[in-house]
Structure formats: structure tokens, C-alpha cells
Design a protein around this motif. Structure first.
Motif, PDB file in Angstrom:
ATOM      1  N   PHE A  13      -8.166   0.959   0.831  1.00  0.00           N
ATOM      2  CA  PHE A  13      -6.842   0.139   1.006  1.00  0.00           C
ATOM      3  C   PHE A  13      -7.169  -1.180   2.093  1.00  0.00           C
ATOM      4  CE2 PHE A  13      -4.682   4.076   0.854  1.00  0.00           C
ATOM      5  CZ  PHE A  13      -3.819   3.794  -0.027  1.00  0.00           C
ATOM      6  N   VAL A  15      -6.282  -3.345   4.839  1.00  0.00           N
ATOM      7  CA  VAL A  15      -5.263  -3.575   5.555  1.00  0.00           C
ATOM      8  C   VAL A  15      -5.546  -4.822   6.711  1.00  0.00           C
ATOM      9  CG1 VAL A  15      -3.979  -2.403   7.712  1.00  0.00           C
ATOM     10  CG2 VAL A  15      -5.143  -1.009   5.872  1.00  0.00           C
ATOM     11  N   VAL A  37      -9.655   0.212   4.819  1.00  0.00           N
ATOM     12  CA  VAL A  37      -9.495   1.813   5.021  1.00  0.00           C
ATOM     13  C   VAL A  37     -10.137   2.711   3.788  1.00  0.00           C
ATOM     14  CG1 VAL A  37      -7.991   3.630   5.616  1.00  0.00           C
ATOM     15  CG2 VAL A  37      -7.548   1.230   6.441  1.00  0.00           C
ATOM     16  N   ALA A  39      -9.444   5.674   2.367  1.00  0.00           N
ATOM     17  CA  ALA A  39      -8.625   6.957   2.390  1.00  0.00           C
ATOM     18  C   ALA A  39      -9.099   7.997   1.772  1.00  0.00           C
ATOM     19  CB  ALA A  39      -7.205   6.465   1.757  1.00  0.00           C
ATOM     20  N   ASN A  59      -4.303  14.993   9.721  1.00  0.00           N
ATOM     21  CA  ASN A  59      -3.497  13.899   9.254  1.00  0.00           C
ATOM     22  C   ASN A  59      -4.629  12.696   9.052  1.00  0.00           C
ATOM     23  OD1 ASN A  59      -1.366  14.841  11.926  1.00  0.00           O
ATOM     24  ND2 ASN A  59      -0.537  14.677  10.031  1.00  0.00           N
ATOM     25  N   GLY A  60      -4.214  11.894   8.205  1.00  0.00           N
ATOM     26  CA  GLY A  60      -4.883  10.878   7.733  1.00  0.00           C
ATOM     27  C   GLY A  60      -6.247  11.195   6.937  1.00  0.00           C
ATOM     28  N   ALA A  61      -6.130  12.420   6.394  1.00  0.00           N
ATOM     29  CA  ALA A  61      -7.595  12.804   5.812  1.00  0.00           C
ATOM     30  C   ALA A  61      -7.660  12.025   4.416  1.00  0.00           C
ATOM     31  CB  ALA A  61      -7.336  14.369   5.809  1.00  0.00           C
ATOM     32  N   GLY A  62      -6.378  12.009   3.490  1.00  0.00           N
ATOM     33  CA  GLY A  62      -6.456  11.398   2.358  1.00  0.00           C
ATOM     34  C   GLY A  62      -5.642  12.279   1.500  1.00  0.00           C
ATOM     35  N   LYS A  63      -5.009  13.035   2.044  1.00  0.00           N
ATOM     36  CA  LYS A  63      -4.403  14.327   0.889  1.00  0.00           C
ATOM     37  C   LYS A  63      -3.226  13.468   0.143  1.00  0.00           C
ATOM     38  CE  LYS A  63      -2.935  17.019   4.181  1.00  0.00           C
ATOM     39  NZ  LYS A  63      -3.319  15.918   5.590  1.00  0.00           N
ATOM     40  N   SER A  64      -2.272  12.832   0.699  1.00  0.00           N
ATOM     41  CA  SER A  64      -1.526  12.261   0.114  1.00  0.00           C
ATOM     42  C   SER A  64      -1.950  11.130  -0.875  1.00  0.00           C
ATOM     43  CB  SER A  64      -0.372  11.505   0.687  1.00  0.00           C
ATOM     44  OG  SER A  64       0.429  12.398   1.912  1.00  0.00           O
ATOM     45  N   THR A  65      -2.719  10.442  -0.702  1.00  0.00           N
ATOM     46  CA  THR A  65      -3.336   9.440  -1.179  1.00  0.00           C
ATOM     47  C   THR A  65      -3.916  10.037  -2.915  1.00  0.00           C
ATOM     48  OG1 THR A  65      -3.996   8.027   0.519  1.00  0.00           O
ATOM     49  CG2 THR A  65      -4.911   7.498  -1.599  1.00  0.00           C
ATOM     50  N   GLU A 182       3.188  18.737   0.934  1.00  0.00           N
ATOM     51  CA  GLU A 182       3.904  19.391   2.350  1.00  0.00           C
ATOM     52  C   GLU A 182       5.307  19.929   2.071  1.00  0.00           C
ATOM     53  OE1 GLU A 182       3.356  17.357   6.054  1.00  0.00           O
ATOM     54  OE2 GLU A 182       1.652  16.260   5.090  1.00  0.00           O
ATOM     55  N   HIS A 215       0.153  21.778   6.261  1.00  0.00           N
ATOM     56  CA  HIS A 215      -0.577  21.788   7.699  1.00  0.00           C
ATOM     57  C   HIS A 215      -0.310  23.318   8.011  1.00  0.00           C
ATOM     58  CE1 HIS A 215      -1.924  17.830   8.022  1.00  0.00           C
ATOM     59  NE2 HIS A 215      -0.838  17.241   7.695  1.00  0.00           N
TER      60      HIS A 215
ATOM     61  N   GLY B 268      -0.521   0.208  -3.235  1.00  0.00           N
ATOM     62  CA  GLY B 268       0.374   1.497  -2.587  1.00  0.00           C
ATOM     63  C   GLY B 268       0.889   1.192  -1.334  1.00  0.00           C
ATOM     64  N   THR B 269       1.622  -0.061  -1.318  1.00  0.00           N
ATOM     65  CA  THR B 269       2.043  -0.379  -0.021  1.00  0.00           C
ATOM     66  C   THR B 269       3.752  -0.176  -0.291  1.00  0.00           C
ATOM     67  OG1 THR B 269       2.098  -2.636  -1.060  1.00  0.00           O
ATOM     68  CG2 THR B 269       0.851  -2.602   0.975  1.00  0.00           C
TER      69      THR B 269
HETATM   70  N1  LIG Z   1      -0.601   2.066   1.353  1.00  0.00           N
HETATM   71  C1  LIG Z   1      -1.503   2.379   2.222  1.00  0.00           C
HETATM   72  N2  LIG Z   1      -1.989   1.202   2.811  1.00  0.00           N
HETATM   73  C2  LIG Z   1      -2.918   1.130   3.778  1.00  0.00           C
HETATM   74  N3  LIG Z   1      -3.448   2.125   4.202  1.00  0.00           N
HETATM   75  C3  LIG Z   1      -3.099   3.493   3.803  1.00  0.00           C
HETATM   76  C4  LIG Z   1      -1.985   3.621   2.900  1.00  0.00           C
HETATM   77  N4  LIG Z   1      -1.622   4.756   2.432  1.00  0.00           N
HETATM   78  C5  LIG Z   1      -2.572   5.436   3.260  1.00  0.00           C
HETATM   79  N5  LIG Z   1      -3.364   4.621   4.042  1.00  0.00           N
HETATM   80  C6  LIG Z   1      -4.320   5.001   4.954  1.00  0.00           C
HETATM   81  O1  LIG Z   1      -5.160   6.098   4.396  1.00  0.00           O
HETATM   82  C7  LIG Z   1      -5.669   7.070   5.133  1.00  0.00           C
HETATM   83  C8  LIG Z   1      -5.139   8.627   4.363  1.00  0.00           C
HETATM   84  O2  LIG Z   1      -3.531   8.398   4.411  1.00  0.00           O
HETATM   85  P1  LIG Z   1      -2.874   9.715   3.642  1.00  0.00           P
HETATM   86  O3  LIG Z   1      -1.450   9.593   3.602  1.00  0.00           O
HETATM   87  O4  LIG Z   1      -3.537   9.912   2.344  1.00  0.00           O
HETATM   88  O5  LIG Z   1      -3.076  10.846   4.486  1.00  0.00           O
HETATM   89  P2  LIG Z   1      -2.776  12.396   4.423  1.00  0.00           P
HETATM   90  O6  LIG Z   1      -3.932  13.084   4.310  1.00  0.00           O
HETATM   91  O7  LIG Z   1      -1.805  12.474   3.558  1.00  0.00           O
HETATM   92  O8  LIG Z   1      -2.333  12.789   6.111  1.00  0.00           O
HETATM   93  P3  LIG Z   1      -0.968  13.430   6.707  1.00  0.00           P
HETATM   94  O9  LIG Z   1      -1.210  14.855   6.964  1.00  0.00           O
HETATM   95  O10 LIG Z   1      -0.642  12.829   8.012  1.00  0.00           O
HETATM   96  O11 LIG Z   1       0.008  13.440   5.567  1.00  0.00           O
HETATM   97  C9  LIG Z   1      -4.801   6.902   6.487  1.00  0.00           C
HETATM   98  O12 LIG Z   1      -5.732   6.389   7.326  1.00  0.00           O
HETATM   99  C10 LIG Z   1      -3.874   6.022   6.015  1.00  0.00           C
HETATM  100  O13 LIG Z   1      -3.379   5.299   7.104  1.00  0.00           O
END
Ligand SMILES: Nc1ncnc2c1ncn2[C@@H]1O[C@H](COP(=O)(O)OP(=O)(O)OP(=O)(O)O)[C@@H](O)[C@H]1O
Ligand SMILES: [Mg+2]
Lengths: 335, 269
Positions: A13, A15, A37, A39, A59-65, A182, A215, B268-269
Motif C-alpha cells: 500500500f 500511504v 507499507v 502489508a 495486529n497489522g501482520a497482514g492477515k486481513s489483507t 476474526e 487472536h 483497498g482504501t
Molecule cells: N487500505 C490500506 N491502505 C494502507 N495500508 C493498509 C491498508 N490496509 C491495510 N494496511 C496496512 O497493512 C498492514 C496489514 O494490515 P492488515 O489489516 O492486513 O493486518 P491484520 O493482520 O489483519 O491485523 P489485525 O490483527 O489488527 O486485524 C497494516 O500495517 C495496515 O496498516
């Protein structure tokens, strides 16, 4: 044949740097100053049909992405991704017809409609034959105990009820694959347990392949044989949960309340365990799985001293992940 | 396609049903919406009486233009509510738009079906009332051509306003900070189009001619219906460009929307 295969997947990403004030906003329009970033930063794995895999990380590991790419919501920056025979974002409609997805903090249901009306709309959206729909709804309704709130508008549901309704909605069209981001977040113990049982049920009985993030370590312990752990967008571990615990489980802790008259003078030390905290009659031992078992330690102690109370603390998931992260740094420095 | 339209129909029906459930509040809302439009028209009428018309147009002539634009904007607001930039921007931010992409039907259609507010009929009704008042009090030389062309102009205006909503919604894929600016174009634009264009300064008129082809949708057709001479020197066929301008705006908006969706998926914004 793997149902999901991911090779060197990246999602970066850009940013934009936010500046404060009006002048900052105006400058932000013209300057292209931004940070990248990573992700998801080069992940490869594959999942076999019928597996139930936990996808873990801080948190922020990249799972949701990752899950968003697997569900076709995001297009990867680079890398290959084939899921259920499709490239998700390229063939979105055909692909999503055969998957189910629940992103814990959101709902797929219509806010103002009673749950049942949302489910019926989804029946038409997915073209579920009436018979199948009725049959599935009856089964899910019982397993998830949806009955009491089927006619309640979604906006008035509790979090636990909404989550159950959403999970039901994700499965009515009998998908091959289920992605859960989650699914137990913010729920009480009873609701969590009900959802876990349901996930296990549809995985075992219906053979749905499940990939879930959480988590909550007990979700993983109760559901997943296999886990993947990521941090900073990289895969740190991919294997059996049991092996993970043996290798990285970390030290468990035994909290012992000795009878008052054991006295501060007594030694209280035991082979195979170290005292990490001592506060009057309360002593905390730390012990590794490989050196001594909890029951061994307890019988050793109770043979020597009088004990009033004790409890065992398992290392939590964040702790395990942190340790794994550190171990990996030792093994294979990141390039 | 048939499946998609069937889903659209169901989405709308379900909303109508749930909104009609609260009959009293629905009636009050509808009356209130209509009343707002009515009050602003009365205010306009009072001002016009005082100043003896606006830019040489009588009250009834302005009412004709005003009614046409109101009816069209009200209709658009019913059909395109899902694209209302403020509302859509919120959906994007909260991730509700992602949920649409997870379903195996057109996301565009789902946005169309995501918001249907029937109390907006109040606005359409009041617009129709104003338009009827204008038509009755004016002695328009109705020809068959005019009779056919009036609904076409209104439909073109609906396309045009719908296009503006869609463009506004698309911009929220990039930024939600610009909602106020977008609203100036959508709501402000329709407001300005309720009055004859020649009262505005040159640059405004140029904007509404070359950037947004609004002048071909309200002013030029109105001149034709009212049989008034054109003080601006538009070409004679300008009055008949309404469908072209309306459809072109909507098509351009659709293309921009598609582009926005692709951009959204890759950032993905
Ligand atoms: N649309 C976006 N634009 C910019 N940065 C993003 C975007 N989506 C996610 N990120 C960044 O990518 C990284 C991974 O985010 P992600 O949501 O995949 O984490 P996660 O593992 O799901 O965390 P959590 O456990 O908090 O849900 C983070 O640093 C987040 O800030
Ligand atoms: Mg997440």
C-alpha cells in the motif's frame, strides 16, 4: 490438487503522508511523498480440500489483507493466487458464488431487515434451490440457535447474534471454501463455543475448507490442526499446531500459594523449574514442556511442602508468536 | 441480466415494504420533503413578484423551468440514492462496499438497489405541482413534438443528475474529504439549473455549457417550450441536444465509475 495455492504473494500500500492544517492539505495535493507499507510481503502456501487452517499473526501482520486478496476484494501487487480453480479478482462473480466469507467487524446482512428476509434475499442472489435453502436453513438454525431472533431487524441484534446470523448467511449457498476474519471477536465464552462447534461441524460433515484468522488461542486449539503464522507480511511458520507448541510453546507458569508457615526461609526451588516471582506465600514457577510436566512439578512440590492453592498459566498466543518471530530471526535472517 | 434485474426488484420491494411499515412516519416525512420544496418555491414566487420576474422571465416561465428540474432531480434522487456521494462515501469507509463485492452479482446494480427512499415522492409531487401550475398559467403553443419532447427532456435531466451522483460517488473511492465540494456540484448544480442561465455571469454559463452540458438540458429546451427568443445565441438545434447531453453524461459517469472500482480493488482504501 490443492484448493488454494499462493505463490510469492505481495500486497503493498502506498500511504500518503498526512500534513496538518490547510497549508498541509494543499501541499499534500501536489507532493507525491508517501511511504510504502508492505502489508503482505512474499507469502507462499497451499491448502488442501477439507483442511481447517488457522491464519495467525499480531495486529497489522497482514492477515486481513491476505484474506481480502483470497476473496477477490483486493488485487495483489504481485505473485500468483489460484483459489478453487479461479483467479479471484479476475473472475469475481463466478468465484464468489462458490465461497463464503465473514469479516468479523462487518455484516453482509441488510441493516433494517429482519434476519430471515436478509437470508431469503441471499437465497435469490446465490440462486439456491428452494429445497436446499430450506434444508440448510433448518440445520443452521438449530446448530446456531437462530430461532429466537430470526424475525428481529439486524440493527437490534447483539454482537453474538449478528455473528451467528452472518456465519449462517455465508454458508446457505453451500460454498466450497469459507474465509473467516476474526469470527469470535468480542464474543462471550458461550457464543464463542457455539461458533467453534458450528465451524467444526461444517468442516467435518460438509467438507468445507476453512481458513480463519483469530487472536484467540483457544479458537485455534479447539479447531485447527494446522496453523500459519505471519508477521510483517511474511510467513514465519506453517505446520501442525502440535509441532508448533512443542517447538515454540514457551514456558508455562505454575502459580503456587504455599501455606503461610512454610516460611520465607524455605528454599522452595525445584529441578526443572525456575522461580520467576516471589511474593510472600505466593511463588510463580516457570517451566518448559521438555523438562517437566505440570503434574510432575505439582507432585514434586506437594511432596515437600504444604500447598493451599495452585494454577497453571499457558503462554498466550501473542507470546508464542513473538517467540516464533525471534526464533526465525535467529535461523534465517530476512533478506 | 434477468437474474440481476430480479434481484434489483427484490431489493427495492423489501425496502418499500419496510418503509411503509411505519405508515405515519412515512406520511409525515413525505409531506415534510414536499413542503420544503413548496416553501422554497413560494419564496421564489414572492421575490419574483417584487422584482417583476427574473431576467425578463415571468413567474410562470421560471416556474416551468423550476418544476422541470425539481421533478427530474426528485426522480433521480429515488433511482440513484445509492450513489449519493455522502452516503456512498460512508459505505466505502465502513467497508460496506466490500460486502457488495463478495456477492456474485453486479456491484453497480447492488449500489442502485442499496438505497430507495420512497418519501422522496414528496419532492416529485411538489415539482409536478409547480410544473402543472406553470403549464396551466402559460399559454404554451403545444404541438405534438413538444408533448413528446417534454418527458424526454425530463428523462435526460434524470440521466444527467444521476451521472453527477455517480461521478461524486466515484470520487469517494479516492477521498472522502471532498464530500462538501461534491455536494456543491450535485445539489448546488440542480439549484442553479432551476433559474434561466442568462442571469449568471459568463464564466458560470461557460462552465455549464462546456464542462457540464447543463445548458442543453434545462435552459435551451425551456426556450423552445416557452417560445422565447434566445439571448445567448445558441445554435437553433441546441434545444434538442438534451438526450445527447443526458446520455453522454451518464455514460461518461459509468465509465469513470468502472475505473474507480478497479482502482478501489487495487488499493483497498
Ligand atoms: N487500505 C490500506 N491502505 C494502507 N495500508 C493498509 C491498508 N490496509 C491495510 N494496511 C496496512 O497493512 C498492514 C496489514 O494490515 P492488515 O489489516 O492486513 O493486518 P491484520 O493482520 O489483519 O491485523 P489485525 O490483527 O489488527 O486485524 C497494516 O500495517 C495496515 O496498516
Ligand atoms: Mg485484520
Amino acid at each position: 490438487m490443492s484448493i488454494i495455492s499462493v505463490t510469492d504473494l505481495h500486497k503493498h500500500f502506498k500511504v500518503n503522508k498526512h500534513r496538518s492544517g490547510l497549508a498541509g492539505a494543499v501541499r499534500g495535493l501536489f507532493s507525491t511523498e508517501s511511504t510504502l507499507v508492505r502489508a503482505v510481503d512474499g507469502i507462499s502456501f497451499s491448502v488442501e480440500p477439507g483442511e481447517l487452517v488457522g491464519y495467525l499473526g499480531p495486529n497489522g501482520a497482514g492477515k486481513s489483507t491476505t484474506l481480502k486478496m483470497l476473496t477477490g476484494l483486493l488485487v495483489p501487487t504481485s505473485g500468483q493466487l489460484l483459489s478453487n480453480g479461479h483467479v479471484p479478482w479476475r473472475e469475481r462473480k463466478t468465484y464468489v458464488a462458490r465461497i463464503g466469507a465473514v469479516f468479523g467487524q462487518r455484516t453482509t446482512l441488510w441493516w433494517d431487515l429482519p434476519v430471515i428476509e436478509s437470508l431469503e434475499l441471499l437465497q435469490y442472489v446465490y440462486k439456491v434451490p428452494r429445497e436446499r435453502f430450506r434444508h440448510n436453513l433448518a440445520e443452521f438454525r438449530e446448530l446456531l440457535e437462530l430461532g429466537p431472533f430470526l424475525n428481529t431487524p439486524v440493527r437490534s441484534l447483539s454482537l453474538g447474534q449478528r455473528m451467528r446470523a452472518d456465519i449462517c448467511a455465508a454458508l446457505l449457498h453451500e460454498p466450497d471454501l469459507l474465509f473467516l476474519d476474526e469470527p469470535t471477536i468480542g464474543l462471550d465464552v458461550v457464543a464463542k463455543e457455539r461458533i467453534r462447534q458450528f465451524i467444526r461441524h461444517i468442516n467435518r460433515e460438509r467438507g468445507v475448507t476453512v481458513l480463519l484468522t483469530t487472536h484467540d488461542l483457544s479458537d485455534v486449539e479447539k479447531l485447527c490442526e494446522r496453523v500459519m503464522i505471519i508477521d510483517h507480511g511474511r510467513l514465519l511458520y506453517d505446520g501442525q499446531l502440535a509441532a508448533l507448541r512443542d517447538r515454540f510453546g514457551g514456558k508455562r507458569e505454575l502459580v503456587v500459594d504455599f501455606a503461610e508457615d512454610e516460611g520465607a526461609a524455605a528454599d522452595l526451588s525445584v529441578d526443572g523449574a525456575t522461580i520467576i516471582e516471589r511474593d510472600g506465600p505466593r511463588v510463580v514457577y516457570s517451566f518448559g514442556r521438555e523438562t517437566i510436566s505440570a503434574s510432575g512439578l505439582i507432585s514434586l512440590l506437594s511432596a515437600r511442602y504444604r500447598i493451599r492453592d495452585l494454577s497453571v498459566r499457558e503462554p498466550d498466543i501473542e507470546d508464542t508468536i513473538r517467540r516464533i518471530y525471534e526464533e526465525r530471526l535467529l535461523e534465517k535472517p530476512s533478506n | 441480466m434477468r437474474h440481476t434485474l430480479d434481484i434489483y426488484r427484490r431489493l427495492i420491494l423489501v425496502q418499500i415494504r419496510s418503509q411503509l411499515q411505519y405508515r405515519v412516519s412515512f406520511l409525515l416525512d413525505t409531506l415534510a420533503t414536499g413542503f420544503q420544496v413548496f416553501i422554497s418555491f413560494i419564496t421564489l414566487a414572492l421575490i419574483l413578484q417584487r422584482f417583476d420576474g427574473i431576467g425578463g422571465w415571468t413567474l410562470s416561465e421560471v416556474a416551468f423551468l423550476y418544476g422541470m428540474v425539481e421533478v427530474a432531480f426528485g426522480t433521480m434522487d429515488m433511482l440513484f440514492s445509492g450513489f449519493d456521494p455522502a452516503n456512498f462515501g460512508r459505505q466505502v469507509r465502513q467497508g460496506a462496499f466490500d460486502q457488495l463485492l463478495l456477492r456474485p452479482i453486479s456491484a453497480t446494480l447492488q449500489v442502485f438497489g442499496s438505497q430507495f427512499i420512497i418519501r422522496r415522492v414528496g419532492r416529485i409531487a411538489q415539482g409536478l405541482a409547480v410544473l402543472t401550475f406553470a403549464i396551466v398559467s402559460l399559454n404554451l403553443n403545444w404541438t405534438p413534438a413538444k408533448l413528446v419532447y417534454l418527458p424526454i427532456v425530463i428523462a435526460s435531466l434524470v440521466c444527467f443528475f444521476g451521472g453527477l451522483f455517480m461521478i461524486g460517488a466515484t470520487i469517494t473511492f479516492w477521498t472522502v474529504d471532498s464530500i462538501e465540494v461534491i455536494n456543491i456540484f450535485t445539489y448546488g448544480g440542480s439549484e442553479m439549473m432551476s433559474y434561466p442561465m442568462h442571469i449568471y455571469p459568463d464564466w458560470v454559463r461557460r462552465f455549464f455549457t462546456y464542462i457540464l452540458p447543463a445548458i442543453f438540458l434545462n435552459y435551451a429546451p425551456a426556450l423552445y417550450f416557452l417560445g422565447k427568443p434566445d439571448p445567448l445565441g445558441l445554435p437553433p438545434f441546441a434545444a434538442f441536444l438534451a438526450p445527447v447531453a443526458g446520455i453522454a453524461t451518464l455514460l461518461a459517469a459509468l465509465a469513470f465509475w468502472q475505473y474507480g472500482m478497479r482502482h478501489y480493488q487495487s488499493t483497498g482504501t
